[in-house]
Design a protein around this motif. Structure first.
Motif, short mmCIF file in Angstrom:
data_model
loop_
_atom_site.label_atom_id
_atom_site.label_comp_id
_atom_site.label_asym_id
_atom_site.label_seq_id
_atom_site.Cartn_x
_atom_site.Cartn_y
_atom_site.Cartn_z
N ALA A 244 0.82 -1.21 0.00
CA ALA A 244 0.00 0.00 0.00
C ALA A 244 0.86 1.26 0.00
CB ALA A 244 -0.93 -0.01 1.21
N ALA A 245 2.06 1.17 0.57
CA ALA A 245 2.96 2.31 0.60
C ALA A 245 3.67 2.54 -0.73
CB ALA A 245 3.99 2.13 1.71
N GLY A 246 3.50 1.60 -1.67
CA GLY A 246 4.02 1.81 -3.00
C GLY A 246 5.32 1.11 -3.35
N VAL A 247 5.76 0.15 -2.55
CA VAL A 247 7.00 -0.55 -2.91
C VAL A 247 6.77 -1.40 -4.15
CG1 VAL A 247 7.74 -0.58 -0.50
CG2 VAL A 247 6.57 -2.58 -1.45
N ALA A 248 7.83 -1.62 -4.89
CA ALA A 248 7.73 -2.38 -6.14
C ALA A 248 7.97 -3.87 -5.96
CB ALA A 248 8.73 -1.83 -7.16
N ALA A 249 8.58 -4.25 -4.85
CA ALA A 249 8.82 -5.65 -4.51
C ALA A 249 9.09 -5.71 -3.02
CB ALA A 249 10.00 -6.23 -5.30
N ILE A 250 8.98 -6.91 -2.46
CA ILE A 250 9.12 -7.08 -1.01
C ILE A 250 10.04 -8.27 -0.73
CG2 ILE A 250 7.89 -7.59 1.15
CD1 ILE A 250 5.37 -6.40 -0.19
N THR A 251 10.91 -8.09 0.25
CA THR A 251 11.75 -9.18 0.71
C THR A 251 11.69 -9.27 2.23
OG1 THR A 251 13.94 -10.18 0.53
CG2 THR A 251 13.86 -7.81 0.86
N GLY A 252 12.48 -10.18 2.78
CA GLY A 252 12.46 -10.38 4.22
C GLY A 252 13.85 -10.27 4.81
N ALA A 253 13.91 -9.97 6.10
CA ALA A 253 15.19 -9.80 6.80
C ALA A 253 15.57 -11.04 7.59
CB ALA A 253 15.14 -8.58 7.71
N CYS A 254 15.02 -12.19 7.23
CA CYS A 254 15.42 -13.46 7.85
C CYS A 254 15.15 -14.59 6.86
CB CYS A 254 14.65 -13.71 9.14
SG CYS A 254 15.03 -15.32 9.90
N GLY A 255 16.18 -15.38 6.60
CA GLY A 255 16.04 -16.45 5.62
C GLY A 255 15.06 -17.54 6.01
N PHE A 256 14.78 -17.68 7.32
CA PHE A 256 13.85 -18.72 7.75
C PHE A 256 12.40 -18.37 7.44
CE2 PHE A 256 17.57 -20.19 9.99
CZ PHE A 256 17.43 -21.57 9.94
N LEU A 257 12.16 -17.16 6.94
CA LEU A 257 10.82 -16.81 6.46
C LEU A 257 10.46 -17.59 5.20
CD1 LEU A 257 10.78 -12.93 6.92
CD2 LEU A 257 9.59 -14.65 8.29
N VAL A 258 11.38 -18.36 4.69
CA VAL A 258 11.10 -19.19 3.51
C VAL A 258 9.89 -20.09 3.74
CG1 VAL A 258 12.61 -21.14 4.14
CG2 VAL A 258 12.22 -20.58 1.74
N LEU A 259 9.60 -20.46 4.98
CA LEU A 259 8.43 -21.28 5.27
C LEU A 259 7.14 -20.59 4.83
CD1 LEU A 259 8.98 -22.88 8.81
CD2 LEU A 259 8.90 -24.04 6.59
N PHE A 260 7.13 -19.26 4.84
CA PHE A 260 5.93 -18.50 4.48
C PHE A 260 5.97 -18.00 3.04
CE2 PHE A 260 5.75 -16.92 9.17
CZ PHE A 260 5.19 -18.14 9.56
N GLN A 261 6.94 -18.45 2.25
CA GLN A 261 7.14 -17.88 0.93
C GLN A 261 5.86 -17.85 0.09
OE1 GLN A 261 9.52 -16.23 -0.82
NE2 GLN A 261 8.14 -16.21 -2.58
N GLN A 262 5.21 -18.97 -0.10
CA GLN A 262 4.06 -18.99 -1.00
C GLN A 262 2.88 -18.20 -0.46
OE1 GLN A 262 4.32 -20.49 -4.20
NE2 GLN A 262 2.69 -18.95 -4.31
N GLN A 263 2.62 -18.33 0.85
CA GLN A 263 1.49 -17.59 1.43
C GLN A 263 1.71 -16.08 1.34
OE1 GLN A 263 3.14 -20.18 2.83
NE2 GLN A 263 1.88 -21.21 4.40
N LEU A 264 2.93 -15.64 1.57
CA LEU A 264 3.21 -14.21 1.48
C LEU A 264 3.13 -13.72 0.03
CD1 LEU A 264 6.17 -13.90 4.01
CD2 LEU A 264 3.87 -12.98 4.28
N ALA A 265 3.67 -14.50 -0.90
CA ALA A 265 3.61 -14.11 -2.30
C ALA A 265 2.16 -14.04 -2.78
CB ALA A 265 4.42 -15.08 -3.15
#
Length: 235
Positions: A66-87
């Motif tokens: 909503a703030a207008g970013v063009a892409a989003i990443t994470g600051a912890c590699g273990f967030l990979v578990l949430f990859q599909q749900q977040l995408a």
């Protein structure tokens, strides 16, 4: 390229972020917007893989969109578990972890090579994390930082906010040296933990292999979103 902003989903941490860390303003030459996820401590994300954090991460990703970013990443590699749900939760590209590069890196190497992983906590990396990005069959060798006191006390346990970067650097090289000795077949290294990226140059100088991390991935994604015309050939 300066108009394209990348959003970063951040854990609740207060230690010093040194150059090369995804949360250090000096790491990138393009705008980055940070969104801290309430309650997302390293203990809950790395050690517990707490599924109750999914909804707060989705909410934070939507705020960044909503703030207008063009892409989003994470600051912890273990967030990979949430990859599909977040995408699935946003309409912009989202890559939750540097580990998303693992299948690509594997395909670059000879079939008798393994991919090294440098992670925050070795025991926390499971087949579920690899399966989340289709890497369950990728041959990997893994080194973890959880037995190293500076990393454990500052990053994992949050006992101190003052980081001794020189001490952490020595700890990183201890783990990397051991990994390289134990696995001479290693053909490349992927750094899972964003806290270790500041030492990527030293790691590469030591092992002489390609080193991938969340910063290399973010730079690539940014470039894919900020293409410029190529200069015509000189007359």
């Amino acid at each position: 390229m300066t108009g394209i902003t990348i959003g970063v989903l951040c854990l609740e941490t207060s230690f010093t972020k040194i150059p090369g860390h995804i949360r250090s303003p000096s790491t990138f030459d393009f705008p980055v917007r940070y969104q801290v996820v309430p309650g997302a401590t390293p203990e809950r994300v790395v050690s517990q893989a707490d599924p109750r954090l999914l909804d707060p991460f989705i909410a934070a990703a939507r705020e960044l969109e909503a703030a207008g970013v063009a892409a989003i990443t994470g600051a912890c590699g273990f967030l990979v578990l949430f990859q599909q749900q977040l995408a699935d939760a946003v309409g912009v590209p989202l890559y939750a972890s540097s580990l998303i590069q693992l299948p690509m890196v594997h395909r670059m190497l000879r079939s008798d090579r393994t991919v090294g992983l440098l992670v925050a906590r070795k025991r926390s990396l499971t087949s579920r994390h690899l399966a989340a990005i289709g890497a369950e069959s990728v041959p990997v060798c893994v080194a973890g930082m959880d037995d190293q006191p500076e990393f454990r006390e500052v990053m994992l346990e949050g006992r101190r906010v003052e980081l001794d970067a020189d001490r952490l650097g020595r700890e990183v090289m201890t783990e990397v040296d051991q990994l390289a000795r134990d696995h001479p077949e290693m053909g490349a290294l992927v750094i899972e933990c964003t806290d270790l990226v500041p030492f990527a140059h030293a790691i590469q100088a030591r092992i002489g292999l390609p080193v991938f991390d969340i910063v290399t991935l973010t730079q690539m994604v940014h470039r894919s979103l900020a293409r410029r015309p190529f200069a015509p050939p000189a007359a």
